[in-house]
Design a protein around this motif. Sequence first.
Motif: not given
Length: 625
Positions: A86-100
Amino acid sequence: MRNRRARWLMKRQSTGEGHGLQRVGFDPSTHPGRYNPLMATRRRTLSRRVRTRRLVAAGILLVVGFVLLFLVIDALVFWGRVHTGVQIAGYDMGHLTRQQAEDRLAELVEQAAAAPVVVVAGDREWPVLPAAFGVVVDVEGTVANALRVTRGHGLVGDAMTRIGSYFSKRSVDLNGRINAEAVDLFIADIAGQLDSPAVNPTLEFLGAAVTVKDGAPGRVVDGPDLKARLVETLLSLHSTRVEVPMADVLPEVTAAGAEAAVLEAQVMISSPVVLTAGDKKWRMTGQEIQAAIDCVVQGQGEAARLMAVISSAKAKEFFQAVAEEVAIPVFNATWETDGKKAVLLEASSGRELDVGKTAVALTNAAKNPTNRVAEAVVAEVKPDRSTEKAASMGIESAIGSFRTEFEGTANRIANIARAAELINGTLLAPGEEFSFNHVVGERTEDRGFHVAKVVAPDGTLQDDLGGGICQVATTIFNAAFFAGLEITERKNHSLYFDTYPKGRDATVSWDGPDLRFLNDTGHWILIKAAATKTSLLFVIYGTPDGRTVSYSTSDWYEVEPQGVREERTDELAAGQTRIKDKGQDGRSCSVAWVVKSADGTVLRERVFESRYPMYNKIVEVGTKQ
């Protein structure tokens, strides 16, 4: 049980039992132990089918179990985390907690905010920061959307999405907003620099001859396309270059569509036209008509054609002269005051030239080869405040007033007069609040204010624009004080001036304290001011409701004797002294204020506290030998 039944069925089939048949040459009753090939084959086939089905079932169970185990492990691994892929605007956000994820996205947003987007057209560039467009990113909402990519789609939907995320990326757009008006203004500015609009055909005059000057195509900024590109870029976290899209535009009218205007113009300049208004007449010659002719487009598409008209802009002087002669000024209802009574002066309507409609009438007359007379269109102008409206406002007589005396430089006197002029005639509706700073406005040279002494924060007198207007604030405060109006903001000076009533002075500053009071009388009030070179009077008019005002002023308290501070200077001979600033003792006083209604009910009771801080006397001591 199943195997026994199968063997029994095979036996019946092989012997023909149940069908009235019996195999020829074979008697099962006489050969009970003899081998039967057909029956054995059928048994083996059935056995293989059973084993195959068992293996398939076992395989399915194994796969299902594996998938379930995988999904359970996946759910545990990504519990409260953004799923892999899962990415946000092309940046990988996988494995991160909500706060991270929120911290990471906030960091990216901050970086993007510092990097300009560059709008490009050829060799011209317009760098602009996202803040100029009011870009605001909803970090929490965007991360919440990223978490929902693999959640909330039902058991099967979530499972398919989770598995698919291992094989393909899933991008989430930013949640954000942009000030569309700021974007439109930016695009309009660029368009103003780049646009080369199409030029419609126009008319050319050479003496009495009229010809058509061909138009030309143009090239302009494609505003909607550029806006879409800008918005997409601004909400992408990627500073980049945005090319300005251009579009070709054609003239609205072809040369053929301008031929009718040639014939119209020839008639228009053939002889003078006359404009009338009652018994007044104005003449426009053929040459004046020619100078005033402009071309406008009528219709659209293939039906568009050019029309010759008399332009009010090109004939500005002609129409201005007519307007001045036909005009009758409009008067709002107002009041004549004498310090005690307010006498209503009735309103009267006026009239003014409707320039646009008169230009149309003049054009139509000029296109007529015979009757070349037009009637000026004069419109009635109604007053903004009618007599009936003013009469209902309840402004009858004075309900509070106050006068102060003053002296000072010419600039200080001029500032007092200017501030009084700006306040004079102010009307407050029931429940409306008066603000000194709002009514008087910023004190600038352009608004008629001059440099004079003001009280600085350190208690000294220094030159600044608008010096002296606290005289105005103090005077109108006391007028409101004695009118019994609700005072919502008032602050005393830091220096005490014995020319003001003790404890009843008021200071104002454009970027600081204000003087405000509320009209709580239930009727409109009118504030009138009268300034001379030595005095200032404010009178507040309204409907007297019988309220009374009483007050008492305390003695000085919290008295702090001033100290003395010496400053060395080589401007004076040794042993000589002079006072640089007188300073003052620190002290406080209070004014108890009571407002009662006509029946004696207390409407408000308040104590105005005033604290005048101690400022040292500054004495300069000479050091010059």
